[in-house]
Design an enzyme around this catalytic site. Structure first.
Site, PDB file in Angstrom:
ATOM      1  N   ARG A  92      46.324  41.872  55.742  1.00  0.00           N
ATOM      2  CA  ARG A  92      45.327  41.947  56.816  1.00  0.00           C
ATOM      3  C   ARG A  92      45.983  41.731  58.175  1.00  0.00           C
ATOM      4  NH1 ARG A  92      43.172  38.932  52.565  1.00  0.00           N
ATOM      5  NH2 ARG A  92      41.354  39.864  51.546  1.00  0.00           N
ATOM      6  N   ASP A 152      35.826  35.153  50.074  1.00  0.00           N
ATOM      7  CA  ASP A 152      36.805  34.409  49.250  1.00  0.00           C
ATOM      8  C   ASP A 152      36.104  33.276  48.488  1.00  0.00           C
ATOM      9  OD1 ASP A 152      39.413  35.492  50.876  1.00  0.00           O
ATOM     10  OD2 ASP A 152      37.786  34.955  52.211  1.00  0.00           O
ATOM     11  N   ARG A 155      34.044  34.710  45.676  1.00  0.00           N
ATOM     12  CA  ARG A 155      34.913  35.096  44.555  1.00  0.00           C
ATOM     13  C   ARG A 155      35.327  33.878  43.744  1.00  0.00           C
ATOM     14  NH1 ARG A 155      38.588  39.036  48.366  1.00  0.00           N
ATOM     15  NH2 ARG A 155      37.555  40.997  47.878  1.00  0.00           N
ATOM     16  N   HIS A 179      41.383  34.172  56.413  1.00  0.00           N
ATOM     17  CA  HIS A 179      40.922  35.124  55.395  1.00  0.00           C
ATOM     18  C   HIS A 179      42.123  36.003  55.076  1.00  0.00           C
ATOM     19  CE1 HIS A 179      38.750  38.049  53.145  1.00  0.00           C
ATOM     20  NE2 HIS A 179      38.827  38.989  54.067  1.00  0.00           N
TER      21      HIS A 179
END
Length: 315
Positions: A92, A152, A155, A179
């Site tokens: 990212r 996150d 999950r 993140h």
């Protein structure tokens, strides 16, 4: 801050994430009016038509329209999902240069049209881009929210639910920090159906290794999904819808978003994933979790990683 007459949301960026978010909004009846802006106008027209055809089965009527930046004037929220997407094998943070330029252009267009609501940023790297939106917009920091670690954490809760055969809603555990690759799980304050994770760790010495493996799967899930289908979309779309509902319904709920830190975790002048209380005015306050020395060390490393890149653009 003026409050718009309705709960109007302007979505900028109708790629996989944006459309998954739009579908979640309509499906859950979260807002009154959803205006969508995207550079691919023909595809956008098809998506708007398709979404409107599902409204009859939704819990409430959502008006879905092809938007322009003029729609921002009376919007309660502007949600940014635009930007270059993460490619297989790309982190990212490697997206930052491309997406910083895109973000400046978007925010300038939004603000020149008199927007006075709340920004929700989902574009990656979300922590740095949330900071950029705050700086570019001139709005108070509490009115710029990043999606942070909402996905996150979801999950992680899902995977812990699979391990313990408990619904993920009965599991309370946060992923915090960037993140991305330097994020961390806060096991010290986690509970499984009300039972402290600390107690479970004391009883089972091998649990720590299992939990670290589950966390690594959580952290790397995006790479697995991107490799398999090109992008992550449904999980983040539903996470964004959850944040939107918290804002529009003034819920004062704690969600793991990207927020400006002002001394929490020993950090200042940086957006990072942390639980925060979210309501109609944006982020009411950051919740600072009590971390172990090891967790704090990992959080500091995460902040340092982001700050090194952020400083290239803002100092």
């Amino acid at each position: 801050m003026k409050v718009s007459a309705g709960n109007k949301v302007v979505l900028i960026g109708a790629g996989d994430v944006g459309i998954a978010y739009a579908f979640a909004l309509v499906n859950q009846g979260v807002c009154d009016h959803l205006a969508i802006i995207d550079i691919d106008e023909k595809k956008l027209e098809g998506n708007v038509m398709d979404l409107n055809h599902g409204v009859v089965w939704a819990p409430s009527r959502t008006k879905v329209t092809k938007g322009t930046y003029a729609d921002c004037e009376d919007a309660a929220m502007v949600v940014i999902c635009a930007g270059a997407a993460q490619k297989p094998g790309e982190t990212r943070l490697q997206l930052v240069d491309k997406n910083m330029k895109i973000m400046k252009s978007i925010v300038d267009n939004v603000m020149v049209n008199g927007f006075d609501g709340i920004f929700l940023v989902a574009s990656n790297p979300v922590d740095i881009l949330s900071y950029a939106v705050w700086k570019y917009s001139g709005l108070p920091h509490e009115r710029v929210i990043g999606s942070g670690t909402v996905l996150d954490s979801a999950r992680f809760r899902y995977m812990l639910g699979e391990l313990y055969e408990v619904a993920p809603t009965s599991i309370h555990s946060y992923i915090i920090g960037e993140h991305g690759d330097t994020e961390l799980p806060v096991l010290s304050s986690a509970t499984i159906a009300g039972v402290s994770m600390r107690k479970l760790l004391e009883k089972d010495p091998q649990l720590e290794g299992r939990l670290e493996r589950i966390f690594e799967e959580t952290r790397d899930a995006a790479y697995t999904i991107i490799d398999a289908k090109g992008s992550t979309s449904y999980g983040i779309g539903m996470g964004l819808a959850r944040i939107t509902r918290a804002v529009l319904q003034n819920q004062d709920v704690a969600l793991p978003v990207s927020a400006l830190l002002q001394g929490e975790y020993g950090q200042k002048d940086i957006y990072l994933g942390t639980p925060a209380i979210v309501n109609r005015k944006g982020i009411r306050r950051v919740v600072e979790l009590e971390l172990t020395d090891h967790e704090l060390e990992r959080m500091t490393h995460s902040a340092d990683t982001l700050r090194a890149i952020q400083d290239e653009f803002f100092h």
